[in-house]
Design an enzyme around this catalytic site. Structure first.
Site, mmCIF file in Angstrom:
data_model
loop_
_atom_site.group_PDB
_atom_site.id
_atom_site.type_symbol
_atom_site.label_atom_id
_atom_site.label_comp_id
_atom_site.label_asym_id
_atom_site.label_seq_id
_atom_site.Cartn_x
_atom_site.Cartn_y
_atom_site.Cartn_z
ATOM 1 N N GLY A 75 0.848 -1.188 0.000
ATOM 2 C CA GLY A 75 0.000 0.000 0.000
ATOM 3 C C GLY A 75 0.879 1.231 0.000
ATOM 4 N N GLN A 98 2.754 9.861 2.043
ATOM 5 C CA GLN A 98 4.101 9.293 1.926
ATOM 6 C C GLN A 98 4.837 9.806 0.688
ATOM 7 O OE1 GLN A 98 2.557 5.056 2.596
ATOM 8 N NE2 GLN A 98 4.686 4.919 3.263
ATOM 9 N N CYS A 153 7.262 -0.881 6.243
ATOM 10 C CA CYS A 153 6.693 0.323 5.640
ATOM 11 C C CYS A 153 7.705 0.909 4.663
ATOM 12 C CB CYS A 153 6.384 1.325 6.750
ATOM 13 S SG CYS A 153 5.706 2.890 6.156
ATOM 14 N N LEU A 154 7.223 1.374 3.529
ATOM 15 C CA LEU A 154 8.128 1.969 2.544
ATOM 16 C C LEU A 154 8.773 3.253 3.071
ATOM 17 C CD1 LEU A 154 6.059 1.465 -0.732
ATOM 18 C CD2 LEU A 154 8.039 0.142 0.034
ATOM 19 N N HIS A 184 -2.889 -0.128 8.509
ATOM 20 C CA HIS A 184 -1.558 0.494 8.362
ATOM 21 C C HIS A 184 -1.638 1.708 7.433
ATOM 22 C CE1 HIS A 184 2.977 0.205 7.805
ATOM 23 N NE2 HIS A 184 2.605 1.010 6.825
ATOM 24 N N GLU A 185 -2.317 1.547 6.298
ATOM 25 C CA GLU A 185 -2.380 2.654 5.326
ATOM 26 C C GLU A 185 -3.200 3.823 5.867
ATOM 27 O OE1 GLU A 185 -0.314 2.754 2.998
ATOM 28 O OE2 GLU A 185 0.219 0.677 3.384
ATOM 29 N N HIS A 227 -1.442 6.154 8.216
ATOM 30 C CA HIS A 227 -0.584 7.176 7.588
ATOM 31 C C HIS A 227 -1.335 8.504 7.411
ATOM 32 C CE1 HIS A 227 3.166 5.207 6.600
ATOM 33 N NE2 HIS A 227 2.565 4.179 6.020
HETATM 34 NI NI NI Z 1 3.542 2.370 5.562
#
Ligand code: NI
Length: 191
Positions: free
Chosen positions: A49, A54, A102-103, A144-145, A148
């Site tokens: 995701g 981000q 996480c990216l 999680h998304e 953010h």
């Molecule tokens: Ni993340």
């Protein structure tokens, strides 16, 4: 398509609260092109995701997709889903432990406790209402998304900092056990 730069932990924008998107803004060519770029960037980085915040756009938009993801080989597949202004509501007290990455947090994973059943209310990218339920590992990905969008990172929710590890250490010491946990979650919740 343009690949967007992904903000890394410590970048202040990751700690801001993203703004709701109006139906007019959502319908604009500019935002539709941005959503295309968000999806392309998520796929290029092999994320499960990616939230707009981000990639330095503090809008309440995130993309989710899992298709035999080599970064998360144990994750059940999720068809491409774009959530706009999402609201998640737990549907039960059931939780499970999810080993997350996480990216925006390079080479780090840790255990987060997530709700096992969630109601998802949002708009899709065409402005149609989404009202559905997600469960299990997939519910963890959605949570999680959406975190953010409120300036939260999984690091904030790690239940025990001793679970923090590099991806290499995860593969060496934790992955086998976690895969068994995932199998039991998927058996129970179907995803
Ligand atoms: Ni993340």
């Amino acid at each position: 398509m343009t690949l967007l730069k992904i903000a890394q932990v410590g970048t202040p924008i990751l700690r801001t609260v993203a703004e709701p998107v109006s139906p007019e803004a959502l319908a604009s060519d500019e935002v539709q092109t941005f959503i295309d770029d968000l999806i392309e960037t998520m796929r290029d980085a092999r994320g499960a995701g990616l939230a707009a915040i981000q990639v330095y756009r503090p809008l309440r938009i995130c993309a989710i997709e899992v298709e035999d993801n080599p970064r998360y080989p144990y994750k059940p597949n999720i068809p491409l889903t774009v959530l706009v202004n999402p609201v998640l509501t737990p549907l039960s007290d059931e939780t499970f432990e999810n080993y997350e990455g996480c990216l925006s947090v390079p080479d780090m994973r840790g255990v987060v406790r997530r709700h096992a059943r969630l109601r998802v209310e949002a708009l899709d990218r065409e402005g149609n209402r989404i009202d559905r339920e997600v469960a299990g590992i997939t519910a963890g990905t959605f949570a999680h998304e959406v975190d953010h969008l409120d300036g939260k990172l999984f690091l904030d929710s790690v239940t025990d900092t001793r679970t923090l590890c590099t991806w290499k250490a995860f593969a060496m010491h934790y992955e086998d056990q976690f895969r068994r946990n995932v199998e039991s979650v998927v058996a129970r919740y179907g995803s």
